[in-house]
Design an enzyme around this catalytic site. Structure first.
Site, PDB file in Angstrom:
ATOM      1  N   HIS A  29       0.899  -1.254  -0.024  1.00 50.44           N
ATOM      2  CA  HIS A  29       0.119  -0.214  -0.005  1.00 50.44           C
ATOM      3  C   HIS A  29       0.895   1.162  -0.018  1.00 50.44           C
ATOM      4  CE1 HIS A  29      -3.813   2.227   0.874  1.00 50.44           C
ATOM      5  NE2 HIS A  29      -2.983   2.968   1.354  1.00 50.44           N
ATOM      6  N   CYS A  30       0.734   2.099  -0.919  1.00 46.82           N
ATOM      7  CA  CYS A  30       1.715   3.341  -1.283  1.00 46.82           C
ATOM      8  C   CYS A  30       0.863   4.441  -0.704  1.00 46.82           C
ATOM      9  CB  CYS A  30       2.165   3.195  -2.769  1.00 46.82           C
ATOM     10  SG  CYS A  30       3.116   4.803  -3.110  1.00 46.82           S
ATOM     11  N   VAL A  31       1.440   5.067   0.230  1.00 48.88           N
ATOM     12  CA  VAL A  31       0.783   6.475   0.634  1.00 48.88           C
ATOM     13  C   VAL A  31       0.780   7.529  -0.351  1.00 48.88           C
ATOM     14  CG1 VAL A  31       1.110   5.936   3.223  1.00 48.88           C
ATOM     15  CG2 VAL A  31       2.836   7.192   1.956  1.00 48.88           C
ATOM     16  N   VAL A  75      -1.928   6.947  -2.666  1.00 48.26           N
ATOM     17  CA  VAL A  75      -3.084   6.763  -2.119  1.00 48.26           C
ATOM     18  C   VAL A  75      -4.077   5.436  -2.325  1.00 48.26           C
ATOM     19  CG1 VAL A  75      -4.868   8.215  -0.929  1.00 48.26           C
ATOM     20  CG2 VAL A  75      -3.055   9.185  -2.098  1.00 48.26           C
TER      21      VAL A  75
END
Length: 316
Positions: A163-165, A168
């Site tokens: 999951h890449c911030v 998003v």
């Protein structure tokens, strides 16, 4: 005592995941702010005014600006493709006989029906009897091969990488190529900006008078430092993902492979590459797939992955 500690840990993880969800719009605005500052420093403060200088300076400025705008367009196209593309969700009626093309489950014979029921009953107890098919207790459904549950998104993601911030979103089967292109064009763009602003950065430490307002000079200095840092960090990240693609694995699976002597999905670097980028070379460098690749390569749909011939039909 142990029960309360477990509850506290689960609550902390929940709060952390909730915080990551709240970063959504902030991270997109941060990315756009960095792009805006870079654009101001390169185009408006330095190379835009150089277009009217004449001679070789004008030609050099035009070349830099042309390449800068092209890479910026590809970067933003790839970035928003990752942001707005569903990484891949498990169909609600998925099981071992799910047909990817029709989106329906194939009818089962009486003998197959009983074995399928036994499989789902054992899955509810935590074991499917098939090492490549697992059961998600949070989603209460079977998980296809290479699928993992994301605590931030609150769902199972097909071939989840992480999951890449920054985007998003989860990076999974359906947007992994777009994420790699985003890294690729970010590296090229930040490297171009670093090299084009290097003479201006060196001038800060010389006795030469530098034209421009203090705000423009400060923005140029900041832009050089930011793009140099992003260029080096993205390079390392890109090298890591190149190694993952060549081995047909993900960031999550790389940790799982530590206990597996051989990886069943490693089909050789050419076929591994095709499972991410497709076979049509015209689409390799854009965030899209050809209709033929989507039809002929089931792995691009995220539900079916071929295994090595020496592992096919064997227990894992």
């Amino acid at each position: 005592m142990y029960r309360s500690a477990g509850v506290a840990m689960a609550w902390n993880v929940f709060r952390f995941c909730t915080a990551l969800r709240g970063l959504g719009s902030i991270m997109i605005l941060l990315v756009l702010a960095i792009v805006g500052v870079t654009y101001y420093a390169v185009v408006l403060c330095n190379y835009g005014p150089a277009l009217v200088a004449g001679g070789a300076t004008t030609l050099a400025a035009f070349a830099v600006l042309l390449l800068f705008h092209f890479l910026l367009a590809m970067l933003l196209w790839s970035y928003f493709s990752v942001v707005f593309t569903n990484p891949g969700s498990v169909p609600p009626n998925w099981n071992l006989d799910f047909d990817v093309e029709t989106g329906e489950t194939a009818p089962l014979a009486s003998s197959e029906f009983s074995s399928q029921m036994n499989l789902q009953q054992s899955a509810a107890l935590g074991s499917t009897g098939n090492p490549r098919v697992r059961y998600c207790r949070k989603c209460n459904q079977l998980k296809p091969p290479r699928c993992h549950h994301c605590s931030v998104c609150g769902r199972c993601v097909l071939k989840m990488d992480h999951h890449c911030v920054w985007v998003v979103n989860c990076v999974g089967a359906l947007n992994y190529k777009y994420f790699l292109l985003f890294l690729f064009y970010t590296f090229l763009e930040t490297t171009l900006v670093t090299l084009s602003l290097l003479p201006h950065f060196v001038a800060f430490f010389s006795d030469v008078d530098i034209p421009g307002s203090p705000a423009a000079l400060a923005t140029t200095f900041l832009t050089f430092v930011l793009n140099l840092a992003f260029s080096l960090s993205v390079l390392g990240f890109m090298i890591m993902h190149i190694s993952l693609v060549s081995a047909n694995t993900t960031t999550i699976e790389a940790y799982e492979k530590k206990t597996t002597p051989q990886w069943i999905y490693d089909l050789g670097w050419k076929r591994n590459f095709a499972q991410v980028f497709g076979n049509n070379r015209k689409y390799w460098f854009i965030p899209a797939y050809s209709e033929e690749d989507l039809r002929r390569i089931p792995a691009l749909q995220g539900l079916d992955y071929p295994v090595r011939s020496d592992f096919d039909g064997q227990e894992l």
